[in-house]
Scaffold this motif. Structure first.
Motif, PDB file in Angstrom:
ATOM      1  N   GLN A  18       0.833  -1.207   0.000  1.00  0.00           N
ATOM      2  CA  GLN A  18       0.000   0.000   0.000  1.00  0.00           C
ATOM      3  C   GLN A  18       0.868   1.258   0.000  1.00  0.00           C
ATOM      4  OE1 GLN A  18      -2.193  -1.428   3.613  1.00  0.00           O
ATOM      5  NE2 GLN A  18      -3.964  -0.687   2.509  1.00  0.00           N
ATOM      6  N   PHE A  21      -0.363   4.748  -0.533  1.00  0.00           N
ATOM      7  CA  PHE A  21      -1.436   5.260   0.318  1.00  0.00           C
ATOM      8  C   PHE A  21      -0.914   6.126   1.467  1.00  0.00           C
ATOM      9  CE2 PHE A  21      -4.330   4.634   4.025  1.00  0.00           C
ATOM     10  CZ  PHE A  21      -5.394   5.360   3.537  1.00  0.00           C
ATOM     11  N   HIS A  24      -0.207   9.735   0.797  1.00  0.00           N
ATOM     12  CA  HIS A  24      -1.497  10.329   0.459  1.00  0.00           C
ATOM     13  C   HIS A  24      -2.289  10.648   1.724  1.00  0.00           C
ATOM     14  CE1 HIS A  24      -5.450  10.865  -1.389  1.00  0.00           C
ATOM     15  NE2 HIS A  24      -5.885  10.080  -0.418  1.00  0.00           N
ATOM     16  N   TYR A 101     -10.556   1.420   8.511  1.00  0.00           N
ATOM     17  CA  TYR A 101      -9.576   0.930   7.546  1.00  0.00           C
ATOM     18  C   TYR A 101      -9.098  -0.463   7.920  1.00  0.00           C
ATOM     19  CZ  TYR A 101      -9.147   5.586   5.460  1.00  0.00           C
ATOM     20  OH  TYR A 101      -9.392   6.766   4.813  1.00  0.00           O
TER      21      TYR A 101
ATOM     22  N   ASP B 101     -17.052  -2.455   3.967  1.00  0.00           N
ATOM     23  CA  ASP B 101     -17.670  -1.253   4.489  1.00  0.00           C
ATOM     24  C   ASP B 101     -17.569  -0.214   3.381  1.00  0.00           C
ATOM     25  OD1 ASP B 101     -18.458   0.971   5.798  1.00  0.00           O
ATOM     26  OD2 ASP B 101     -16.928   0.899   7.359  1.00  0.00           O
ATOM     27  N   TYR B 104     -16.573   4.262   4.914  1.00  0.00           N
ATOM     28  CA  TYR B 104     -15.486   4.820   5.717  1.00  0.00           C
ATOM     29  C   TYR B 104     -14.585   5.733   4.888  1.00  0.00           C
ATOM     30  CZ  TYR B 104     -12.210   1.526   3.608  1.00  0.00           C
ATOM     31  OH  TYR B 104     -11.435   0.845   2.722  1.00  0.00           O
ATOM     32  N   GLY B 105     -13.968   6.645   5.582  1.00  0.00           N
ATOM     33  CA  GLY B 105     -13.060   7.579   4.909  1.00  0.00           C
ATOM     34  C   GLY B 105     -13.773   8.625   4.078  1.00  0.00           C
ATOM     35  N   GLU B 107     -14.935  11.681   4.433  1.00  0.00           N
ATOM     36  CA  GLU B 107     -15.028  12.982   5.089  1.00  0.00           C
ATOM     37  C   GLU B 107     -15.778  13.941   4.174  1.00  0.00           C
ATOM     38  OE1 GLU B 107     -11.825  11.620   4.982  1.00  0.00           O
ATOM     39  OE2 GLU B 107     -10.982  11.697   7.017  1.00  0.00           O
ATOM     40  N   LEU B 110     -14.069  16.167   1.480  1.00  0.00           N
ATOM     41  CA  LEU B 110     -13.357  15.596   0.335  1.00  0.00           C
ATOM     42  C   LEU B 110     -14.271  15.611  -0.885  1.00  0.00           C
ATOM     43  CD1 LEU B 110     -11.756  12.359   1.853  1.00  0.00           C
ATOM     44  CD2 LEU B 110     -10.575  14.464   1.263  1.00  0.00           C
ATOM     45  N   ASP B 114     -11.119  13.197  -4.698  1.00  0.00           N
ATOM     46  CA  ASP B 114     -10.206  12.930  -3.569  1.00  0.00           C
ATOM     47  C   ASP B 114     -10.484  11.562  -2.973  1.00  0.00           C
ATOM     48  OD1 ASP B 114      -9.111  15.452  -3.755  1.00  0.00           O
ATOM     49  OD2 ASP B 114     -10.560  16.313  -2.347  1.00  0.00           O
ATOM     50  N   ASP B 118      -8.184   8.266  -2.412  1.00  0.00           N
ATOM     51  CA  ASP B 118      -7.987   7.709  -1.080  1.00  0.00           C
ATOM     52  C   ASP B 118      -8.281   6.215  -1.060  1.00  0.00           C
ATOM     53  OD1 ASP B 118      -7.507   8.488   1.787  1.00  0.00           O
ATOM     54  OD2 ASP B 118      -9.452   7.502   1.999  1.00  0.00           O
ATOM     55  N   PHE B 122      -5.675   3.008  -0.960  1.00  0.00           N
ATOM     56  CA  PHE B 122      -5.762   2.101   0.187  1.00  0.00           C
ATOM     57  C   PHE B 122      -5.954   0.665  -0.273  1.00  0.00           C
ATOM     58  CE2 PHE B 122      -8.101  -0.051   3.645  1.00  0.00           C
ATOM     59  CZ  PHE B 122      -7.106  -0.001   4.593  1.00  0.00           C
TER      60      PHE B 122
END
Lengths: 263, 251
Positions: A18, A21, A24, A101, B101, B104-105, B107, B110, B114, B118, B122
């Motif tokens: 990753q 990531f 970022h 995450y 899920d 998540y992430g 926000e 964003l 973006d 992200d 990931f």
């Protein structure tokens, strides 16, 4: 690779998978503080600047020295201390904050810690503006020694990497530890030569001598203030960094298997 | 060749209550150990999966069914490598992709762009590939101009479409999906399934937990029925589903 270090090895492997990531994530978080804000992270810098101004003024009066001597010292002390404490204290909630995450795919604790330290380093870069300002005001000319300070910074960052690894894992298991860390950091602020100097302590300088943070601060602060690199402190710092990394590696390796079920 | 082999796999979660979480409790127990019998609450575990043995190979599209708390999510997370088996052995060959899920992430500040970066990074994509795939993500999510707008302006459906579009850009050998389709997203389900089939092709493995039997029926060719962490029935979709419906008429 199998054997004792397999869990750690796997964590690093996934971090590598990753790789794109982590930077970022670090930049994203910084960038989000700029959204709909003119100064963004510079607000923290501004707060820190005010703190430095007030404390320098006060200490110059208290210790009866000139502010020419005390201000650069306090500036560097507070900038570095902020870097250290925000990194450590952020790591105590890291895994819980980022838990979505961790539940979405097999991911890497070391990667998240690296991203945390990168983000804190970016903020450190913002705060460095204060140092430049102080250097200009007090006529401190940049010298080749500044590069030495820059070269010593990774020693501090690696120490923090090891400590943050320990803390983020252990606080996931023991939530009380989070409070304990805040407590220790608070006490550490007074017991570390951040504001005062070692020779201000008459007969009690063991408080500073036996404090590893004294040396980690010294190897960056001394060259910036135009003093030679304190080799004694450098040796201690390198040993401390190695120990911190070892502790971090051991903790992560031991706990990685069960870590997610502790969240 | 993607392959899943589970050999008598069990999964335990430690039960950490408020008392167990504290350092004080541990220290108190350590002190007490000197004189008196200890009062440790160790061994407090929930057994989420028991003794599961199964294999899957290329072309398997498995529907994972069972009542709430049967262990569907635990099994998927174990397959993903998030949890390690407490007993037994799990061996997966091939690159693993997950759709667990969705939200998540996300926000609010964003933009869709973006967020796509992200999530894509990931998931393990490299930046160049991801940047190339962005137009395709934008198209499939059907967001149009919203793609450049902050996520707080999105509806729930738009969020799901965006997250799905990004998460399926990678082409894993094994795709694990945990009930991401709520009943409200029926229109999206069809293209989503097409896309999964398209991505995984006939050569990958898909494992897909759901309560929604009609749609699973159309999409899957094998079903696994879990109950109380145990494998109750593993076979062709029609067979497993009819047994399941007999047992639980509400399904």
């Amino acid at each position: 690779m199998t054997g004792y270090w397999q869990p750690l090895w796997r964590d690093l492997q996934v971090a590598f998978d990753q790789a794109a990531f982590w930077p970022h994530l670090a930049w994203k978080t910084v960038r989000l503080t700029y959204v709909r804000s003119l100064l963004g992270p510079f607000w923290i810098t501004l707060t820190l600047g005010l703190q430095i101004g007030a404390l320098s003024f006060l200490l110059a009066a208290l210790l009866d020295t000139s502010s020419t001597l005390i201000t650069p010292w306090v500036t560097l002390g507070l900038i570095l201390w902020t870097f250290i404490t925000s990194s450590l204290s952020e790591s105590t909630s890291l895994i819980r904050v980022q838990s979505p995450y961790f539940f979405d795919r097999e991911t890497s604790v070391s990667g998240f810690v690296a991203a945390l330290l990168l983000r804190q380093s970016i903020l450190l870069g913002h705060h460095a503006v204060l140092w430049l300002l102080v250097a200009v005001v007090f006529g401190i000319a940049p010298s080749a020694l500044w590069l030495l300070a820059l070269a010593a910074l990774p020693v501090l960052i690696l120490t923090l990497f090891g400590l943050c690894l320990c803390l983020c894992v252990l606080t996931t298991r023991f939530r009380d530890l989070q409070r304990l860390v805040d407590l220790v950091l608070m006490a550490g602020f007074f017991l570390t030569p951040v504001l005062w100097r070692q020779h201000d302590l008459i007969n009690h300088d063991f408080i500073a001598t036996w404090n590893p943070l004294t040396h980690l601060l010294a190897i960056i602060r001394a060259p910036l203030l135009g003093d030679p690199m304190p080799l004694h402190s450098l040796t201690i710092s390198l040993v401390v960094a190695a120990l911190a990394l070892l502790a971090g590696a051991l903790t992560l390796n031991t706990c990685r298997r069960n870590l997610i079920s502790w969240i | 060749m993607p392959e899943i082999v589970l050999d008598r796999v069990s999964l335990d979660y430690p039960l950490l209550g408020a008392g167990d979480k504290s350092l004080r409790a541990l220290m108190a127990n350590a002190l007490r150990a000197a004189g008196q019998p200890t009062r440790t609450r160790r061994g407090g575990v929930v057994r989420a999966l028991r003794n599961i043995t199964l294999t899957a190979g290329p072309g398997d599209r498995i529907a994972l069914i069972g009542p709430n708390g049967a262990g569907k999510s635990s099994l998927l997370r174990l397959l993903a490598g998030i949890f390690r088996p407490s007993a037994g052995a799990a061996r997966l060959t091939g690159q693993i992709g997950t759709l667990f899920d969705i939200g998540y992430g996300m926000e609010g500040d964003l933009s869709g762009y973006d967020f796509a970066l992200d999530r894509g990074l990931f998931k393990g994509m490299d930046r160049a590939t991801l940047l190339q795939a962005l137009p395709e993500i934008r198209r499939f999510s059907g967001l149009g101009g919203f793609f450049e707008q902050p996520l707080r302006t999105y509806s729930d459906g738009m969020r799901v479409r965006l997250a799905f579009a990004v998460s399926t850009v990678i082409t894993p050998d094994i795709l694990l999906i945990d009930e991401i389709f709520g009943a409200g997203d029926q229109h999206f389900f069809e293209p989503a399934c097409d896309r999964i089939l398209d991505k995984i092709g006939r050569s990958g493995i898909t494992v897909f937990s759901t309560h929604w039997l009609e749609l699973a029926d159309r999409f899957c060719n094998r079903a696994i029925w879990l109950e109380a962490g145990q494998l109750r029935y593993d076979g062709p979709v029609a067979e497993v589903f009819s047994a399941y419906r007999d047992q639980c008429p509400h399904a």
